[in-house]
Design a protein around this motif. Structure first.
Motif, PDB file in Angstrom:
ATOM      1  N   THR A 221      35.251  -6.669 -51.890  1.00 62.52           N
ATOM      2  CA  THR A 221      35.337  -5.344 -51.269  1.00 62.52           C
ATOM      3  C   THR A 221      36.689  -5.134 -50.611  1.00 62.52           C
ATOM      4  O   THR A 221      37.283  -4.054 -50.707  1.00 62.52           O
ATOM      5  CB  THR A 221      34.217  -5.182 -50.225  1.00 62.52           C
ATOM      6  OG1 THR A 221      32.946  -5.410 -50.848  1.00 62.52           O
ATOM      7  CG2 THR A 221      34.232  -3.785 -49.615  1.00 62.52           C
ATOM      8  N   THR A 224      39.337  -4.282 -53.177  1.00 66.36           N
ATOM      9  CA  THR A 224      39.175  -2.900 -53.631  1.00 66.36           C
ATOM     10  C   THR A 224      39.730  -1.922 -52.606  1.00 66.36           C
ATOM     11  O   THR A 224      40.451  -0.974 -52.943  1.00 66.36           O
ATOM     12  CB  THR A 224      37.692  -2.602 -53.892  1.00 66.36           C
ATOM     13  OG1 THR A 224      37.185  -3.514 -54.877  1.00 66.36           O
ATOM     14  CG2 THR A 224      37.506  -1.169 -54.375  1.00 66.36           C
ATOM     15  N   LEU A 225      39.407  -2.143 -51.334  1.00 66.77           N
ATOM     16  CA  LEU A 225      39.856  -1.230 -50.286  1.00 66.77           C
ATOM     17  C   LEU A 225      41.373  -1.255 -50.125  1.00 66.77           C
ATOM     18  O   LEU A 225      42.002  -0.207 -49.944  1.00 66.77           O
ATOM     19  CB  LEU A 225      39.180  -1.588 -48.957  1.00 66.77           C
ATOM     20  CG  LEU A 225      37.669  -1.368 -48.900  1.00 66.77           C
ATOM     21  CD1 LEU A 225      37.119  -1.815 -47.550  1.00 66.77           C
ATOM     22  CD2 LEU A 225      37.314   0.087 -49.160  1.00 66.77           C
ATOM     23  N   PHE A 229      43.863   1.810 -50.648  1.00 64.32           N
ATOM     24  CA  PHE A 229      44.755   2.174 -49.543  1.00 64.32           C
ATOM     25  C   PHE A 229      46.204   2.301 -50.037  1.00 64.32           C
ATOM     26  O   PHE A 229      46.885   3.298 -49.759  1.00 64.32           O
ATOM     27  CB  PHE A 229      44.667   1.129 -48.440  1.00 64.32           C
ATOM     28  CG  PHE A 229      45.610   1.364 -47.294  1.00 64.32           C
ATOM     29  CD1 PHE A 229      45.227   2.156 -46.217  1.00 64.32           C
ATOM     30  CD2 PHE A 229      46.886   0.796 -47.280  1.00 64.32           C
ATOM     31  CE1 PHE A 229      46.096   2.389 -45.164  1.00 64.32           C
ATOM     32  CE2 PHE A 229      47.764   1.028 -46.238  1.00 64.32           C
ATOM     33  CZ  PHE A 229      47.366   1.818 -45.174  1.00 64.32           C
ATOM     34  N   GLN A 344      30.235   0.257 -50.256  1.00 68.47           N
ATOM     35  CA  GLN A 344      31.591   0.103 -50.779  1.00 68.47           C
ATOM     36  C   GLN A 344      32.209   1.465 -51.111  1.00 68.47           C
ATOM     37  O   GLN A 344      33.378   1.721 -50.784  1.00 68.47           O
ATOM     38  CB  GLN A 344      31.562  -0.788 -52.028  1.00 68.47           C
ATOM     39  CG  GLN A 344      31.227  -2.250 -51.735  1.00 68.47           C
ATOM     40  CD  GLN A 344      30.988  -3.054 -53.000  1.00 68.47           C
ATOM     41  OE1 GLN A 344      30.507  -2.533 -54.006  1.00 68.47           O
ATOM     42  NE2 GLN A 344      31.307  -4.332 -52.957  1.00 68.47           N
ATOM     43  N   LEU A 347      33.193   3.287 -47.931  1.00 67.89           N
ATOM     44  CA  LEU A 347      34.419   2.752 -47.353  1.00 67.89           C
ATOM     45  C   LEU A 347      35.647   3.210 -48.147  1.00 67.89           C
ATOM     46  O   LEU A 347      36.688   3.537 -47.569  1.00 67.89           O
ATOM     47  CB  LEU A 347      34.357   1.223 -47.302  1.00 67.89           C
ATOM     48  CG  LEU A 347      33.309   0.637 -46.348  1.00 67.89           C
ATOM     49  CD1 LEU A 347      33.230  -0.877 -46.507  1.00 67.89           C
ATOM     50  CD2 LEU A 347      33.633   0.993 -44.903  1.00 67.89           C
ATOM     51  N   VAL A 348      35.513   3.245 -49.471  1.00 68.88           N
ATOM     52  CA  VAL A 348      36.616   3.736 -50.314  1.00 68.88           C
ATOM     53  C   VAL A 348      36.922   5.193 -49.982  1.00 68.88           C
ATOM     54  O   VAL A 348      38.093   5.594 -49.881  1.00 68.88           O
ATOM     55  CB  VAL A 348      36.259   3.576 -51.806  1.00 68.88           C
ATOM     56  CG1 VAL A 348      37.201   4.395 -52.684  1.00 68.88           C
ATOM     57  CG2 VAL A 348      36.316   2.111 -52.204  1.00 68.88           C
ATOM     58  N   VAL A 351      38.851   5.262 -46.747  1.00 72.26           N
ATOM     59  CA  VAL A 351      40.176   4.634 -46.779  1.00 72.26           C
ATOM     60  C   VAL A 351      41.241   5.580 -47.336  1.00 72.26           C
ATOM     61  O   VAL A 351      42.394   5.542 -46.899  1.00 72.26           O
ATOM     62  CB  VAL A 351      40.119   3.329 -47.597  1.00 72.26           C
ATOM     63  CG1 VAL A 351      41.512   2.884 -48.043  1.00 72.26           C
ATOM     64  CG2 VAL A 351      39.488   2.220 -46.764  1.00 72.26           C
TER      65      VAL A 351
END
Length: 410
Positions: A221, A224-225, A229, A344, A347-348, A351
């Protein structure tokens, strides 16, 4: 290829294509209607909050309800919210309040819809007699095609059609995504009953516990973030500022097209050779290649070097994102898939705007090139931390049953 994976991939393409058109057209329509850049920012912020909340909490529903049904319903919610905008414009005229209200409603379809479609993927591969590597790679390639076609289509449609009329196109794509998903048999979306937790809030906590307790999921995760970003900072602020300062704003579109073309090529390579190459090799290739690409971009030399850097980033990010997609499908427990992928995705979603804000602050206080280097350095550090690849072999730590829910069931 059998009908089931074809229907799934067609639905995914329609959904992503509609979102990519709306991402370009909707801010322009808000600007045309309100005449205020601040209003466009307010709409983006107002829709981001419910999108994050929906991603965090709707995963419980996706883990309880047939996932094919969840995907269809969320696409219909998105289609209805978008279609309401031109209807309201025709009847009473649009205002900032309508954009915020309908954008917030649409957010409850977008992120949960993405989550439902991802949660459905393992069953699609199983029933479609297709390897996960090929299905994920094909999905990423279609996403890259949508990113190539969508912005160009949005620009053309805005030139040919009047204002909010363009949004009928995005509403139709969401509707087509829902109808195409109906071609998938209902039984394919059946949810496995694997959780001993009863209450909705306890199920949310169970998903969070599993995500945070597993070093494998935390690293996956986190990568990915960080990727989102860094890409978001470059696409959303660093490159627009650079090309504006160079008085070449039109070339930004060429650079983003090169990025999407690279994603298509990288995803296609993973489809062709994914199972035949060791995953550590894919990991190292994707990480190191993307480091080189971001380094070339961050130098902000001549515009064609930026274009080459974007293409390189796209190619190796295509490899990298396909691998992460396969790992997510294989290692996330199916009974928790909606909650973990929903978290997930939430959060994406959060971000992306954060990246633009951070990049804006850096550009303002340290300068454009320095900001670009600092943003690229974030990815370099993440790549160095993940490159050894030992986390690839770590197990996913399951969440223990929550005591209060066990007592409640007795």
């Amino acid at each position: 290829m059998r009908l089931i994976p074809v229907a799934y991939l067609g639905s995914y393409l329609m959904s992503v294509l509609g979102n990519s058109v709306a991402a370009v057209a909707l801010p322009l329509i808000v600007l045309q209607t309100t005449g205020s850049a601040l209003s466009a920012g307010a709409v983006a912020a107002a829709t981001a909050v419910p999108a994050v909340l929906a991603g965090l909490f709707m995963g419980v529903v996706i883990d309880r309800v047939n996932r094919r049904t969840s995907s269809v319903v969320t696409d219909l919610v998105s289609a209805g919210a978008v279609a309401a905008l031109p209807v309201v414009d025709h009847v009473t005229g649009l205002s900032l309040g309508w954009f915020v209200l309908l954008g917030a409603i649409g957010a409850f379809g977008d992120v949960p819809g993405m989550t439902a479609r991802e949660a459905l993927l393992p069953a699609i591969a199983r029933h479609g007699d297709l390897s996960v590597e090929r299905l994920v790679g094909a999905r990423e390639a279609l996403g890259a095609i949508a990113l190539l076609v969508g912005p160009a289509a949005a620009g053309l449609l805005m030139a040919l059609l009047d204002g909010s009329t363009v949004l009928w196109i995005t509403a139709v794509t969401s509707l087509l995504a829902a109808l195409t998903t109906l071609l998938v048999p209902h039984a394919v979306g059946r949810v496995e009953k694997g959780s001993a937790v009863s209450s909705s809030w306890a199920q949310v906590r169970e998903g969070w516990h599993t995500l945070l307790a597993s070093r494998f999921l935390v690293v996956l995760t986190g990568l990915t973030l960080v990727s989102v970003f860094v890409l978001g900072a470059f696409q959303g602020l660093v490159l627009p500022v650079y090309f504006t300062a160079e008085d070449q704003p039109g070339r930004l579109g060429l650079v983003l097209t090169a990025l999407a073309a690279g994603l298509l090529l990288g995803s296609g390579a993973y489809v062709a050779a994914g199972p035949r190459v060791r995953r550590r090799t894919w990991l190292l290739t994707g990480l190191l290649g993307s480091v080189v690409g971001f380094g070339v971009m961050a130098a902000l030399g001549s515009w064609w070097l930026v274009l080459v850097g974007a293409f390189v980033v796209g190619v190796f990010s295509g490899l990298f994102s396909s691998l992460l997609g396969v790992l997510t499908v294989e290692r996330v427990p199916d009974a928790l898939r909606g909650r973990i992928t929903g978290t997930q995705n939430a959060l994406v979603t959060a971000v992306g705007p954060l990246a633009i804000v951070v990049a804006a602050v850096l550009v303002e206080y340290v300068g454009l090139r320095e900001a670009a280097m600092l943003v690229a350095a974030v990815w370099v550090l993440a790549a160095l931390a993940a490159a050894p690849g030992r986390w690839l072999e770590l197990p996913v730590t399951p969440a223990p049953a929550l005591q209060e829910d066990q007592h409640a069931q007795r």
